[in-house]
Motif scaffolding. Structure first.
Motif, PDB file in Angstrom:
ATOM      1  N   PHE A 293      -5.869  -6.418  -0.599  1.00 42.46           N
ATOM      2  CA  PHE A 293      -4.445  -6.287  -0.308  1.00 42.46           C
ATOM      3  C   PHE A 293      -4.149  -4.985   0.420  1.00 42.46           C
ATOM      4  O   PHE A 293      -3.028  -4.697   0.741  1.00 42.46           O
ATOM      5  N   GLY A 294      -5.189  -4.171   0.594  1.00 38.00           N
ATOM      6  CA  GLY A 294      -4.984  -2.860   1.179  1.00 38.00           C
ATOM      7  C   GLY A 294      -4.651  -2.934   2.651  1.00 38.00           C
ATOM      8  O   GLY A 294      -4.712  -3.997   3.266  1.00 38.00           O
TER       9      GLY A 294
ATOM     10  N   GLU B  25      -4.950 -12.222  -8.562  1.00 33.60           N
ATOM     11  CA  GLU B  25      -5.615 -11.195  -7.764  1.00 33.60           C
ATOM     12  C   GLU B  25      -4.649 -10.061  -7.428  1.00 33.60           C
ATOM     13  O   GLU B  25      -5.014  -8.887  -7.454  1.00 33.60           O
TER      14      GLU B  25
ATOM     15  N   PHE C 252     -10.431  -6.903  -5.538  1.00 31.04           N
ATOM     16  CA  PHE C 252      -9.168  -7.609  -5.317  1.00 31.04           C
ATOM     17  C   PHE C 252      -8.195  -6.699  -4.598  1.00 31.04           C
ATOM     18  O   PHE C 252      -7.565  -7.065  -3.644  1.00 31.04           O
ATOM     19  N   GLY C 253      -8.142  -5.441  -5.149  1.00 30.14           N
ATOM     20  CA  GLY C 253      -7.168  -4.508  -4.607  1.00 30.14           C
ATOM     21  C   GLY C 253      -7.424  -4.218  -3.143  1.00 30.14           C
ATOM     22  O   GLY C 253      -6.505  -4.158  -2.344  1.00 30.14           O
TER      23      GLY C 253
ATOM     24  N   SER D 174      -5.026  -2.035 -10.504  1.00 29.77           N
ATOM     25  CA  SER D 174      -6.016  -1.072 -10.034  1.00 29.77           C
ATOM     26  C   SER D 174      -5.349   0.083  -9.286  1.00 29.77           C
ATOM     27  O   SER D 174      -5.896   1.172  -9.224  1.00 29.77           O
ATOM     28  N   ARG D 175      -4.157  -0.162  -8.752  1.00 28.99           N
ATOM     29  CA  ARG D 175      -3.416   0.917  -8.080  1.00 28.99           C
ATOM     30  C   ARG D 175      -2.506   1.661  -9.060  1.00 28.99           C
ATOM     31  O   ARG D 175      -1.644   2.430  -8.644  1.00 28.99           O
TER      32      ARG D 175
ATOM     33  N   GLU E 191       0.818  -1.211   0.000  1.00 31.80           N
ATOM     34  CA  GLU E 191       0.000   0.000   0.000  1.00 31.80           C
ATOM     35  C   GLU E 191       0.844   1.250   0.000  1.00 31.80           C
ATOM     36  O   GLU E 191       0.524   2.232   0.612  1.00 31.80           O
TER      37      GLU E 191
ATOM     38  N   ASN F 122      -4.149  -7.948 -10.400  1.00 32.71           N
ATOM     39  CA  ASN F 122      -5.286  -7.074 -10.585  1.00 32.71           C
ATOM     40  C   ASN F 122      -5.241  -5.906  -9.603  1.00 32.71           C
ATOM     41  O   ASN F 122      -5.542  -4.764  -9.951  1.00 32.71           O
ATOM     42  N   TYR F 123      -4.816  -6.216  -8.399  1.00 31.34           N
ATOM     43  CA  TYR F 123      -4.679  -5.166  -7.377  1.00 31.34           C
ATOM     44  C   TYR F 123      -3.632  -4.139  -7.802  1.00 31.34           C
ATOM     45  O   TYR F 123      -3.854  -2.929  -7.726  1.00 31.34           O
ATOM     46  N   LEU F 124      -2.493  -4.640  -8.271  1.00 28.93           N
ATOM     47  CA  LEU F 124      -1.433  -3.723  -8.705  1.00 28.93           C
ATOM     48  C   LEU F 124      -1.908  -2.862  -9.867  1.00 28.93           C
ATOM     49  O   LEU F 124      -1.610  -1.665  -9.934  1.00 28.93           O
TER      50      LEU F 124
END
Lengths: 129, 345
Positions: free
Chosen positions: B170-171, A48, B166-167, A55-56, A2, A51-53
């Motif tokens: 991981f937050g 996942e 998903f994000g 989306s960030r 984060e 996808n998170y990376l």
């Protein structure tokens, strides 16, 4: 992780020292660069997480893209043998070099499809017949 | 040639008997004995002829065999000659020198160790099927390569907005290892490790499976792997409990992780704590030692006083005894404190 989406450090020039070596490099929170990068490159195999990376906005950050390129040293000896998820890690690392994949993985449908296919393949690849 | 001689003799006997027969007929007196002899000679001749025929057949057979032998000899010679030539050619062929360097950069032991290390991440545990019907025939491999299939599937999703489900998992908000929250209806729930996927290929023939399926509560009891899912990549729990997550926690706590070693900090803290405890212990021991010394000093002084008193008391008694028997020769001051029971220590 984060941290800010644009706070990716510029990639080091040289791969980290192997764990067998006695390099007295400074640790990062108690972990060596080798350890952190090994964990990270294998985490990339998780759709996942990708996808998170995405989306960030990490996957559109030039510094991060350069870092992905730098991480390709894991595809070569002597680092290769330390991967404990070699198949998915190497495939993902290869895909991440493609701009199209970096753009598309922001889609949860694609991430889900990769998860389903990965899980299916994981049990089917060793089936007889 | 013995046969020829025998044949000649038969002919000769036949001619003689024939002559005799002709003579006897010419004389008008044919003899039956001569006729029988003639017949016998003829029979002999026929027997000999048959023998000659057999002999000639044998001779022809011998000739044929000789020809065959000769033919085979020639073939053998040809083969031998070819073999010899091949041998010469093989011997004359320049062999590639054996590579002196190792073919692989690793040993068998290293390879086996690697296989052992990765096997738990590349092969699911027995009984874990990820929802795939293992009794169904294996589907044929797809014709298109992986990249193509990826492109085909990913085309329609170009314009989708990023899904943060998903994000968010991981937050930092849920880095304590909690189960990721529910995702939207459009987003498949794939983050829960404990749930078997129910969205795998719909073509699974589940009829027979459901017929034999045990009730859920029994299934949990008898099959420890019931509902277990195998992921060929690090799960969220792994990622959250790893080095990256610990770095993030440090950053969140305002600590620059570069050069920071929690183990070292902890060790220093422990050392300081230990030093503080040691100092306290040393001070306590010194205090106790001082008190002990003071106590011993007081006891020693008391003993000395006691001894002095005893000495004084003894001389007093001797003086008293002497007073009873004889007059004291010298005056002795007895002092005021002559009570034996006095204990003022």
């Amino acid at each position: 992780m984060e941290s800010g989406p644009m706070s990716v450090d510029s990639a080091p020039l040289e791969p980290p020292a192997l764990p067998e070596g006695n390099a007295n490099e400074p640790t990062h929170g108690g972990h060596s660069r080798f350890e952190v990068e090994l964990e990270f490159v294998q985490s990339l195999a998780n759709p996942e997480y990708l996808n998170y990376l995405a989306s960030r906005k990490f996957l559109t950050n030039p510094a991060f893209i350069a870092y992905l390129d730098y991480l390709q040293y894991w595809t070569r000896p002597p680092y290769l043998k330390y991967l404990t998820y070699p198949t998915s890690t190497l495939k993902t690392l290869e895909l991440l070099q493609q701009e199209k994949f970096r753009q598309d993985i922001i889609s949860p449908d694609l991430a889900h499809m990769m998860i389903m296919e990965g899980m299916k393949t994981a049990v089917e690849w060793h089936r007889e017949g | 040639m013995a046969k020829n001689g025998e044949l000649d003799a038969c002919f000769e006997r036949l001619e003689k008997s024939l002559d005799k027969m002709i003579d006897s007929i010419a004389k008008g007196n044919p003899s039956e004995a001569i006729a029988e002899e003639l017949v016998a000679c003829q029979n002999d001749l026929q027997g000999s002829m048959k023998l000659i025929e057999t002999w000639q057949n044998n001779e022809a057979r011998l000739q044929q065999l000789r020809q065959e032998v000769s033919l085979f000899d020639t073939q053998i010679k040809d083969i031998m000659s070819s073999l010899w030539n091949i041998r010469k050619e093989v011997k004359a062929t320049q062999t590639t020198p054996t590579a002196t360097t190792k073919k692989h950069q690793f040993t068998t032991a290293e390879l086996l160790a690697f296989a052992r290390r990765i096997s738990r991440n590349t092969l699911p545990a027995p009984g874990v099927t990820n929802g795939v019907d293992m009794t169904a025939p294996k589907p044929p491999p797809p014709n298109a390569d992986a990249d193509d299939s990826f492109r085909l599937q990913s085309q329609p999703t170009q314009n989708q907005t990023p899904n943060t489900s998903f994000g968010a998992s991981f937050g930092p908000g849920i880095t304590s290892g909690s189960t990721p929250g529910p995702v939207s209806a459009a987003t498949p729930n794939t983050v829960n490790d404990t749930q078997p996927s129910t969205q795998l290929p719909p073509s699974q023939p589940t009829k027979t499976v459901t017929e034999e399926k045990l009730p859920e509560h029994i299934e949990h009891g008898i099959n420890p792997r019931h509902g277990a899912v195998f992921y060929p990549w690090p799960t969220q729990e792994h990622i959250r409990s790893g080095a990256l997550a610990s770095l993030q926690r440090l950053i969140d706590a305002g600590i620059d992780p570069k050069g920071y070693d929690p183990g070292e900090v902890e060790r220093k803290k422990q050392e300081e704590e230990q030093a503080r405890k040691d100092a306290e212990e040393r001070a306590r021991q010194e205090r106790e030692a001082a008190e002990q010394r003071m106590r011993e000093e007081r006891e020693r002084m008391a003993r000395e006083r006691e001894l002095a008193r005893q000495r004084e008391g003894g001389s007093d008694r001797r003086d008293s005894v002497a007073v009873g028997s004889a007059k004291p020769k010298q005056f002795t001051f007895l002092g005021a404190d002559d009570d034996d029971d006095d204990d003022d220590d």
